[in-house]
Design an enzyme around this catalytic site. Structure first.
Site, PDB file in Angstrom:
ATOM      1  N   TYR A 278       0.820  -1.223   0.000  1.00 56.80           N
ATOM      2  CA  TYR A 278       0.000   0.000   0.000  1.00 56.80           C
ATOM      3  C   TYR A 278       0.851   1.269   0.000  1.00 56.80           C
ATOM      4  O   TYR A 278       0.681   2.145  -0.853  1.00 56.80           O
ATOM      5  CB  TYR A 278      -0.977  -0.018   1.186  1.00 56.80           C
ATOM      6  CG  TYR A 278      -2.007  -1.096   1.001  1.00 56.80           C
ATOM      7  CD1 TYR A 278      -3.147  -0.856   0.263  1.00 56.80           C
ATOM      8  CD2 TYR A 278      -1.806  -2.382   1.511  1.00 56.80           C
ATOM      9  CE1 TYR A 278      -4.089  -1.861   0.036  1.00 56.80           C
ATOM     10  CE2 TYR A 278      -2.737  -3.391   1.299  1.00 56.80           C
ATOM     11  CZ  TYR A 278      -3.872  -3.129   0.560  1.00 56.80           C
ATOM     12  OH  TYR A 278      -4.782  -4.120   0.329  1.00 56.80           O
TER      13      TYR A 278
ATOM     14  N   GLU B 111      10.861  -5.213  -5.446  1.00 52.44           N
ATOM     15  CA  GLU B 111       9.921  -6.113  -4.763  1.00 52.44           C
ATOM     16  C   GLU B 111      10.538  -7.505  -4.661  1.00 52.44           C
ATOM     17  O   GLU B 111      10.888  -8.102  -5.669  1.00 52.44           O
ATOM     18  CB  GLU B 111       8.599  -6.170  -5.539  1.00 52.44           C
ATOM     19  CG  GLU B 111       7.625  -7.245  -5.080  1.00 52.44           C
ATOM     20  CD  GLU B 111       7.304  -7.181  -3.584  1.00 52.44           C
ATOM     21  OE1 GLU B 111       6.853  -6.124  -3.109  1.00 52.44           O
ATOM     22  OE2 GLU B 111       7.521  -8.200  -2.882  1.00 52.44           O
TER      23      GLU B 111
ATOM     24  N   GLY C 256       0.587  -6.914   0.535  1.00 57.60           N
ATOM     25  CA  GLY C 256      -0.496  -7.531   1.293  1.00 57.60           C
ATOM     26  C   GLY C 256      -1.826  -7.534   0.567  1.00 57.60           C
ATOM     27  O   GLY C 256      -2.714  -8.329   0.886  1.00 57.60           O
TER      28      GLY C 256
ATOM     29  N   GLU D 249     -14.222  -9.192  13.448  1.00 60.11           N
ATOM     30  CA  GLU D 249     -14.632  -9.424  12.061  1.00 60.11           C
ATOM     31  C   GLU D 249     -15.336 -10.778  12.006  1.00 60.11           C
ATOM     32  O   GLU D 249     -14.826 -11.768  12.538  1.00 60.11           O
ATOM     33  CB  GLU D 249     -13.342  -9.405  11.244  1.00 60.11           C
ATOM     34  CG  GLU D 249     -13.381  -9.950   9.883  1.00 60.11           C
ATOM     35  CD  GLU D 249     -11.954  -9.978   9.281  1.00 60.11           C
ATOM     36  OE1 GLU D 249     -11.095  -9.137   9.631  1.00 60.11           O
ATOM     37  OE2 GLU D 249     -11.716 -10.873   8.453  1.00 60.11           O
TER      38      GLU D 249
ATOM     39  N   HIS E  10      -1.842  -8.254  10.987  1.00 59.89           N
ATOM     40  CA  HIS E  10      -1.807  -6.785  10.942  1.00 59.89           C
ATOM     41  C   HIS E  10      -0.592  -6.203  11.653  1.00 59.89           C
ATOM     42  O   HIS E  10      -0.739  -5.466  12.627  1.00 59.89           O
ATOM     43  CB  HIS E  10      -3.067  -6.218  11.603  1.00 59.89           C
ATOM     44  CG  HIS E  10      -4.359  -6.637  10.964  1.00 59.89           C
ATOM     45  ND1 HIS E  10      -5.583  -6.518  11.591  1.00 59.89           N
ATOM     46  CD2 HIS E  10      -4.630  -7.153   9.741  1.00 59.89           C
ATOM     47  CE1 HIS E  10      -6.546  -6.944  10.784  1.00 59.89           C
ATOM     48  NE2 HIS E  10      -5.996  -7.349   9.657  1.00 59.89           N
TER      49      HIS E  10
ATOM     50  N   ASN F  78      -9.321  -2.993  10.719  1.00 59.13           N
ATOM     51  CA  ASN F  78      -8.340  -3.512   9.759  1.00 59.13           C
ATOM     52  C   ASN F  78      -7.542  -2.337   9.182  1.00 59.13           C
ATOM     53  O   ASN F  78      -8.101  -1.277   8.926  1.00 59.13           O
ATOM     54  CB  ASN F  78      -9.066  -4.258   8.636  1.00 59.13           C
ATOM     55  CG  ASN F  78     -10.127  -5.193   9.180  1.00 59.13           C
ATOM     56  OD1 ASN F  78     -11.080  -4.752   9.800  1.00 59.13           O
ATOM     57  ND2 ASN F  78      -9.951  -6.462   8.968  1.00 59.13           N
TER      58      ASN F  78
HETATM   59  P1  FAE Z   1       2.841  -4.619   2.551  1.00 59.75           P
HETATM   60  O1  FAE Z   1       1.520  -4.594   1.889  1.00 59.75           O
HETATM   61  O2  FAE Z   1       3.151  -5.763   3.457  1.00 59.75           O
HETATM   62  O3  FAE Z   1       3.959  -4.522   1.407  1.00 59.75           O
HETATM   63  C1  FAE Z   1       5.322  -4.633   1.667  1.00 59.75           C
HETATM   64  C2  FAE Z   1       6.012  -5.230   0.436  1.00 59.75           C
HETATM   65  O4  FAE Z   1       7.425  -5.084   0.582  1.00 59.75           O
HETATM   66  C3  FAE Z   1       5.751  -6.717   0.242  1.00 59.75           C
HETATM   67  O5  FAE Z   1       5.306  -6.943  -1.064  1.00 59.75           O
HETATM   68  C4  FAE Z   1       7.126  -7.362   0.501  1.00 59.75           C
HETATM   69  O6  FAE Z   1       7.350  -8.542  -0.252  1.00 59.75           O
HETATM   70  C5  FAE Z   1       8.080  -6.260   0.124  1.00 59.75           C
HETATM   71  N1  FAE Z   1       9.393  -6.344   0.796  1.00 59.75           N
HETATM   72  C6  FAE Z   1       9.633  -6.589   2.100  1.00 59.75           C
HETATM   73  N2  FAE Z   1      10.960  -6.552   2.380  1.00 59.75           N
HETATM   74  C7  FAE Z   1      11.573  -6.255   1.175  1.00 59.75           C
HETATM   75  C8  FAE Z   1      12.939  -6.077   0.796  1.00 59.75           C
HETATM   76  N3  FAE Z   1      13.937  -6.159   1.691  1.00 59.75           N
HETATM   77  N4  FAE Z   1      13.214  -5.827  -0.504  1.00 59.75           N
HETATM   78  C9  FAE Z   1      12.205  -5.729  -1.414  1.00 59.75           C
HETATM   79  N5  FAE Z   1      10.888  -5.894  -1.094  1.00 59.75           N
HETATM   80  C10 FAE Z   1      10.578  -6.140   0.189  1.00 59.75           C
HETATM   81  O7  FAE Z   1       3.088  -3.301   3.411  1.00 59.75           O
HETATM   82  N6  FAE Z   1      -5.842  -5.464   6.165  1.00 59.75           N
HETATM   83  C11 FAE Z   1      -7.029  -4.848   5.998  1.00 59.75           C
HETATM   84  O8  FAE Z   1      -7.129  -3.627   6.129  1.00 59.75           O
HETATM   85  N7  FAE Z   1      -8.148  -5.589   5.655  1.00 59.75           N
HETATM   86  C12 FAE Z   1      -8.114  -6.945   5.512  1.00 59.75           C
HETATM   87  O9  FAE Z   1      -9.129  -7.573   5.187  1.00 59.75           O
HETATM   88  C13 FAE Z   1      -6.862  -7.601   5.736  1.00 59.75           C
HETATM   89  N8  FAE Z   1      -6.769  -8.959   5.650  1.00 59.75           N
HETATM   90  C14 FAE Z   1      -5.524  -9.550   5.752  1.00 59.75           C
HETATM   91  C15 FAE Z   1      -5.421 -10.935   5.558  1.00 59.75           C
HETATM   92  C16 FAE Z   1      -4.165 -11.535   5.567  1.00 59.75           C
HETATM   93  C17 FAE Z   1      -4.047 -13.028   5.371  1.00 59.75           C
HETATM   94  C18 FAE Z   1      -2.998 -10.745   5.768  1.00 59.75           C
HETATM   95  C19 FAE Z   1      -1.622 -11.373   5.773  1.00 59.75           C
HETATM   96  C20 FAE Z   1      -3.107  -9.376   5.958  1.00 59.75           C
HETATM   97  C21 FAE Z   1      -4.354  -8.776   5.961  1.00 59.75           C
HETATM   98  N9  FAE Z   1      -4.497  -7.397   6.136  1.00 59.75           N
HETATM   99  C22 FAE Z   1      -5.725  -6.799   6.020  1.00 59.75           C
HETATM  100  C23 FAE Z   1      -3.320  -6.542   6.431  1.00 59.75           C
HETATM  101  C24 FAE Z   1      -2.849  -5.726   5.240  1.00 59.75           C
HETATM  102  O10 FAE Z   1      -2.708  -6.528   4.089  1.00 59.75           O
HETATM  103  C25 FAE Z   1      -1.517  -5.051   5.614  1.00 59.75           C
HETATM  104  O11 FAE Z   1      -1.772  -4.211   6.729  1.00 59.75           O
HETATM  105  C26 FAE Z   1      -0.946  -4.213   4.485  1.00 59.75           C
HETATM  106  O12 FAE Z   1      -0.682  -5.008   3.350  1.00 59.75           O
HETATM  107  C27 FAE Z   1       0.341  -3.526   4.913  1.00 59.75           C
HETATM  108  O13 FAE Z   1       0.700  -2.587   3.919  1.00 59.75           O
HETATM  109  P2  FAE Z   1       2.169  -2.042   3.785  1.00 59.75           P
HETATM  110  O14 FAE Z   1       2.199  -1.049   2.701  1.00 59.75           O
HETATM  111  O15 FAE Z   1       2.646  -1.622   5.147  1.00 59.75           O
END
Ligand code: FAE
Length: 549
Positions: free
Chosen positions: A67, A87, A161, A405, A490, A528
């Site tokens: 995000y 990525e 995510g 939820e 989360h 969430n």
């Molecule tokens: P994120 O989306 O985790 O993106 C970080 C990216 O950085 C990833 O693609 C990694 O692979 C990449 N990365 C990490 N380290 C490195 C590196 N060293 N070099 C290159 N790339 C790297 O971060 N949230 C909601 O609001 N509603 C929901 O319904 C919900 N359901 C969920 C269900 C599951 C099963 C999971 C796991 C999470 C859920 N979440 C939900 C949480 C939400 O997906 C999460 O808070 C966000 O994706 C976090 O966003 P960020 O941008 O912080």
């Protein structure tokens, strides 16, 4: 915005695929599927996936494509800045031998887990049977990252995510906002940045008339009945799923996705992941490129100005194919709360970024996540068809500190179970630290801390059980184990806003370095988190572009 075609591969494409598979040409089948199975393709049209060349120079480098990273890339590109995103996960643009990009929740395979030889499913047991199984070690989509006291689930791939989550897109109630981000002006968030984030993410509400009659939401209606009979407020929550597509799934007119239980290992149709929203718009600028299967290992000041970024290019077994060095004028840490915290903690401790301050790695929380199931009576079936996209919650935040939820249990059979993921107001916060002996970053979380969250969740479910004459399920997380207290979906914090950074995400001590993901939020969002992560990124990048570029 929707972005997925409602047209489906006809019988023609399907039968040709089966014919090819029958002749043993799996490679041919996959290649053909790539051209026929339109809706199953997850790639971002027009996104430049040319890997970054060793020794190159980029103006803005974004670590991670979730995000925070996607918001940064889109807004920078629209402001005329060329952006390269790194990525570590895959591009998720190629169907597997079954013609689908993503594996089904009930049948995890090599695509499902990030570099582990055995699955680690959030629900590890069912009716006393262990569910985990061996799978080939592969750069799969869901990382179950183990720390001493907790397993942190995260998405891996272009879209972060958004590839694996339930799509629940919840804006916290405004009067709870000061607790979430105390140094951010709520007025600007609720007037400008939450609406901008919701629009950018394609957030919409389910058609409640349809919902009332949909077989796939019987589990949610049972959840509502039980909540209301115990006097708890039951609230509908928005989602990023394309509801028209889901209606067509229910009508049997398109390939099933949410109604086939697809969620934590990816969603082949219908869900508007970042690949279909922010990243698609970023690609349309022509200024954004992405190196998939590239992992940032170091960032340090460059002698000639800007920063030297060290990157490992990996293959799908995780083996390092090449080591690259790129010079970037500015670097955005958007590797997720854990990814960003681990990098910054190590880079500070090892002297690569000596100017980072004492708040790095601190203020990490699990959003109070805890899971449980309840065993309903035989007259309260929850349905064998359950949409994988949740639509509702039970709000007992003010009275008991829990927002639960009403989650699906898409097993394909009648389970008579109600399943919940609770978000709780736990005060517990952990810290990342560099461990030179192991060469790893540790997290000081203690499993016993989840008791606070369990007590808060019990403020809802003890009462419902007493009212309904029901009991907790004890077969979902281990033998006779009621609470899923070993995990979080989360992760939040580790580079907290206005502590490790200034009030707009600029990391202290190193001009030109920014944190712009969940690491900025100090451990809890009351709901969430991804809408808040997106809205905060929108707020911060606007200021950064105006003042720093
Ligand atoms: P994120 O989306 O985790 O993106 C970080 C990216 O950085 C990833 O693609 C990694 O692979 C990449 N990365 C990490 N380290 C490195 C590196 N060293 N070099 C290159 N790339 C790297 O971060 N949230 C909601 O609001 N509603 C929901 O319904 C919900 N359901 C969920 C269900 C599951 C099963 C999971 C796991 C999470 C859920 N979440 C939900 C949480 C939400 O997906 C999460 O808070 C966000 O994706 C976090 O966003 P960020 O941008 O912080």
């Amino acid at each position: 915005m929707s972005g997925h075609p409602l047209s489906v591969p006809g019988t023609d494409g399907f039968s040709r695929r089966r014919f090819l598979a029958g002749t043993g040409s799996l490679l041919g089948a996959a290649a053909l599927a790539a051209h026929t199975a339109g809706p199953a393709r997850a790639e971002v049209p027009g996104l430049d996936l040319t890997p970054v060349p060793d020794g190159s120079h980029v103006r803005a480098l974004v670590i991670g494509t979730g995000y925070g990273g996607s918001v940064a890339a889109l807004r920078l590109a629209r402001a005329g800045v060329d952006v390269h995103m790194i990525e570590m996960g895959q591009a998720w643009d190629t169907p597997g031998p079954d013609g689908k990009v993503f594996a089904n929740t009930t049948k995890p395979d090599y695509r499902s887990f990030w570099l582990r030889g055995r699955t680690k499913q959030p629900l590890s047991q069912f009716l006393g049977f262990p569910l985990d199984k061996d799978v080939p070690c592969h750069t799969g989509i869901l990382d179950a990252e183990d720390f001493a006291g907790i397993t942190v689930y995260q998405g891996r791939g272009v879209g972060g995510g958004s590839l694996v989550n339930g799509g629940m897109a919840v804006t916290p109630l405004r009067d709870r906002f000061p607790e979430i981000l105390p140094t951010v002006d709520p007025a600007e968030m609720y007037a400008t940045y939450y609406p901008r984030a919701n629009a950018g993410l394609g957030v919409t509400e389910v058609d409640q008339n349809w919902w009332e009659g949909a077989d796939a939401y019987q589990y949610a209606r049972v959840g509502r009945k039980h909540a209301q009979r115990s006097g708890f407020p039951f609230v509908f929550v928005p989602n990023v799923y394309d509801w028209d597509y889901m209606k067509q799934e229910a009508a049997g007119a398109v390939p099933k996705s949410a109604l086939a239980g697809e969620v934590i290992y990816g969603n082949n149709h219908g869900k508007k992941s970042l690949q279909k929203t922010y990243l698609a718009q970023a690609a349309a600028t022509g200024r954004v490129s992405v190196s998939a299967l590239h992992r940032v290992t170091s960032v340090s000041p460059a002698a000639t100005g800007g920063y030297t970024v060290a990157i490992d290019q990996i293959d799908t077994t995780g083996a390092v194919l090449a080591t690259k060095t790129v010079r970037a004028d500015r670097v955005f840490f958007a590797a997720g709360s854990v990814g960003t915290s681990k990098l910054l903690t190590r880079l500070k401790a090892t002297g690569a970024l000596p100017g980072l301050n004492e708040h790095i790695g601190k203020g990490w929380g699990d959003n109070g996540n805890v899971m449980c199931g309840r065993a309903n009576h035989m007259w309260d079936p929850t349905g064998k068809l359950q949409s994988a996209m949740p639509t509702a919650g039970i709000d007992n935040w003010e009275a008991g500190g829990a927002f639960a939820e009403v989650a699906p249990l898409p097993t394909g059979i009648e389970t008579y179970a109600s399943f919940y993921l609770s978000i709780t107001r736990t005060p517990r916060r952990a810290e990342f630290s560099w461990n030179p002996a192991t060469g790893r970053v540790d997290l000081s979380w203690d499993r016993a801390w989840k008791q606070t969250s369990i007590d808060m969740a019990k403020s809802i479910f003890d009462k419902i059980n007493a009212k309904e004459g029901t009991i907790y399920r004890s077969d979902l997380f281990g033998a006779y184990k009621i609470w899923g207290d070993h995990l979080t979906y989360h992760p939040l914090g580790g580079a907290v806003l206005d502590r490790a950074t200034d009030n707009h995400g600029r990391l202290h001590g190193h001009p030109g370095l920014y944190a712009i993901d969940g690491s900025l939020i100090p451990g809890n969002t009351s709901v969430n988190p991804f809408v808040t992560i997106t809205a905060l990124a929108e707020r911060n990048i606007e200021r950064i572009i105006a003042e720093d570029f």
